[in-house]
Each structure stands twice: as structure tokens, then as C-alpha cells.
Design a protein around this motif. Structure first.
Motif, PDB file in Angstrom:
ATOM      1  N   ARG A  39       0.845  -1.193   0.000  1.00 44.58           N
ATOM      2  CA  ARG A  39       0.000   0.000   0.000  1.00 44.58           C
ATOM      3  C   ARG A  39       0.881   1.244   0.000  1.00 44.58           C
ATOM      4  O   ARG A  39       1.820   1.351   0.776  1.00 44.58           O
ATOM      5  N   TYR A  40       0.568   2.182  -0.879  1.00 38.51           N
ATOM      6  CA  TYR A  40       1.268   3.459  -0.962  1.00 38.51           C
ATOM      7  C   TYR A  40       0.317   4.553  -0.480  1.00 38.51           C
ATOM      8  O   TYR A  40      -0.632   4.895  -1.175  1.00 38.51           O
TER       9      TYR A  40
ATOM     10  N   GLY B 231      -5.718   1.776  -7.430  1.00 41.92           N
ATOM     11  CA  GLY B 231      -5.703   2.859  -6.464  1.00 41.92           C
ATOM     12  C   GLY B 231      -4.355   2.985  -5.792  1.00 41.92           C
ATOM     13  O   GLY B 231      -3.341   3.210  -6.442  1.00 41.92           O
ATOM     14  N   LYS B 232      -4.340   2.823  -4.477  1.00 41.82           N
ATOM     15  CA  LYS B 232      -3.109   2.986  -3.704  1.00 41.82           C
ATOM     16  C   LYS B 232      -2.414   1.666  -3.408  1.00 41.82           C
ATOM     17  O   LYS B 232      -1.447   1.632  -2.660  1.00 41.82           O
ATOM     18  N   VAL B 233      -2.881   0.581  -4.003  1.00 41.57           N
ATOM     19  CA  VAL B 233      -2.313  -0.740  -3.725  1.00 41.57           C
ATOM     20  C   VAL B 233      -1.714  -1.322  -5.005  1.00 41.57           C
ATOM     21  O   VAL B 233      -2.329  -1.288  -6.072  1.00 41.57           O
ATOM     22  N   ALA B 234      -0.492  -1.852  -4.864  1.00 38.74           N
ATOM     23  CA  ALA B 234       0.193  -2.486  -5.989  1.00 38.74           C
ATOM     24  C   ALA B 234       0.499  -3.940  -5.631  1.00 38.74           C
ATOM     25  O   ALA B 234       0.810  -4.258  -4.488  1.00 38.74           O
ATOM     26  N   LEU B 235       0.394  -4.805  -6.619  1.00 35.95           N
ATOM     27  CA  LEU B 235       0.688  -6.229  -6.453  1.00 35.95           C
ATOM     28  C   LEU B 235       1.975  -6.524  -7.211  1.00 35.95           C
ATOM     29  O   LEU B 235       2.076  -6.261  -8.408  1.00 35.95           O
ATOM     30  N   PHE B 236       2.987  -7.042  -6.490  1.00 34.23           N
ATOM     31  CA  PHE B 236       4.297  -7.320  -7.063  1.00 34.23           C
ATOM     32  C   PHE B 236       4.591  -8.812  -7.028  1.00 34.23           C
ATOM     33  O   PHE B 236       4.166  -9.513  -6.115  1.00 34.23           O
ATOM     34  N   TYR B 237       5.388  -9.257  -8.021  1.00 38.07           N
ATOM     35  CA  TYR B 237       5.821 -10.660  -8.069  1.00 38.07           C
ATOM     36  C   TYR B 237       7.322 -10.709  -8.329  1.00 38.07           C
ATOM     37  O   TYR B 237       7.850  -9.986  -9.175  1.00 38.07           O
ATOM     38  N   ARG B 238       7.995 -11.568  -7.582  1.00 39.98           N
ATOM     39  CA  ARG B 238       9.396 -11.886  -7.852  1.00 39.98           C
ATOM     40  C   ARG B 238       9.613 -13.327  -7.423  1.00 39.98           C
ATOM     41  O   ARG B 238       9.283 -13.709  -6.299  1.00 39.98           O
ATOM     42  N   ALA B 239      10.165 -14.130  -8.317  1.00 38.70           N
ATOM     43  CA  ALA B 239      10.418 -15.537  -8.011  1.00 38.70           C
ATOM     44  C   ALA B 239      11.456 -15.647  -6.903  1.00 38.70           C
ATOM     45  O   ALA B 239      12.458 -14.938  -6.902  1.00 38.70           O
ATOM     46  N   SER B 240      11.205 -16.533  -5.974  1.00 36.67           N
ATOM     47  CA  SER B 240      12.104 -16.762  -4.854  1.00 36.67           C
ATOM     48  C   SER B 240      13.219 -17.718  -5.271  1.00 36.67           C
ATOM     49  O   SER B 240      13.014 -18.593  -6.113  1.00 36.67           O
ATOM     50  N   LEU B 241      14.387 -17.545  -4.663  1.00 39.65           N
ATOM     51  CA  LEU B 241      15.496 -18.458  -4.958  1.00 39.65           C
ATOM     52  C   LEU B 241      15.202 -19.849  -4.413  1.00 39.65           C
ATOM     53  O   LEU B 241      15.488 -20.854  -5.061  1.00 39.65           O
TER      54      LEU B 241
END
Length: 100
Positions: free
Chosen positions: A50-51, A79-89
Motif C-alpha cells: 500500500r502506498y 488505487g493505492k495498492v500495488a501487487l508485485f511478483y518476484r520468483a524466490s530463490l
């Protein structure tokens, strides 16, 4: 690392039930905030952030900067919320939002 439309759709479906794990306040992207975001991405792979920034342009710049600094993909912004993805090691089935 670019996500296909099918992957984004699947991640949005999973992300719908998630709660934001980090809130970025008026101070912006400070070192402790970035550290916590990095830890959350490494543990959970898919996280909502949330930003709490009123100005839309500044908020969008911070979201893009977050993606660049943490080397993650922006799946969705609402809106004020972003969904991020990054693969875990090393995926941990107990922590990963993708494997639960």
C-alpha cells in the motif's frame, strides 16, 4: 523476466485475497521499507504493498521505482495498492503465496 497475460491473470486471482504487507508512507522508499519489501518478496513471492501517497503521479513513480530497485514485476495496481511478483530463490511451501 516478463510475465505472460495468463500468469498475470492467475497472480491477480491469488492476490485478490491477500492483504498489504508493507505500507509506504510520506517518507517514501527509505532503507528500512525497502528491506522489508525485499524480505516479503523473498518469502512470499507475491505481495501487496500500500502506498499512502495522495498525489497520483508521485505514487506511480514510487511504484515504478520499487519495481526497478527490487527487480520485481508489477502484476497490478488498483488505487493505492500495488501487487508485485518476484520468483524466490528457494520456495518455501509454508510461506509462498503461490504454493499455498
Amino acid at each position: 523476466m516478463s510475465l505472460t497475460n495468463t500468469q498475470k491473470k492467475q497472480y491477480r486471482l491469488i492476490g485478490h485475497s491477500l492483504n498489504p504487507v508493507v505500507t509506504v508512507a510520506g517518507n517514501g522508499l527509505t532503507e528500512p521499507v525497502l528491506t522489508e519489501m525485499d524480505r516479503a518478496l523473498e518469502d512470499h513471492e507475491l505481495v501487496k504493498i500500500r502506498y499512502s501517497i495522495v498525489d497520483r503521479d508521485v505514487r506511480n513513480e514510487l511504484i515504478a521505482e520499487t519495481s526497478k530497485i527490487l527487480k520485481c514485476e508489477i502484476v497490478q495496481t488498483i488505487g493505492k495498492v500495488a501487487l508485485f511478483y518476484r520468483a524466490s530463490l528457494e520456495q518455501n511451501p509454508k510461506l509462498s503465496n503461490l504454493l499455498r
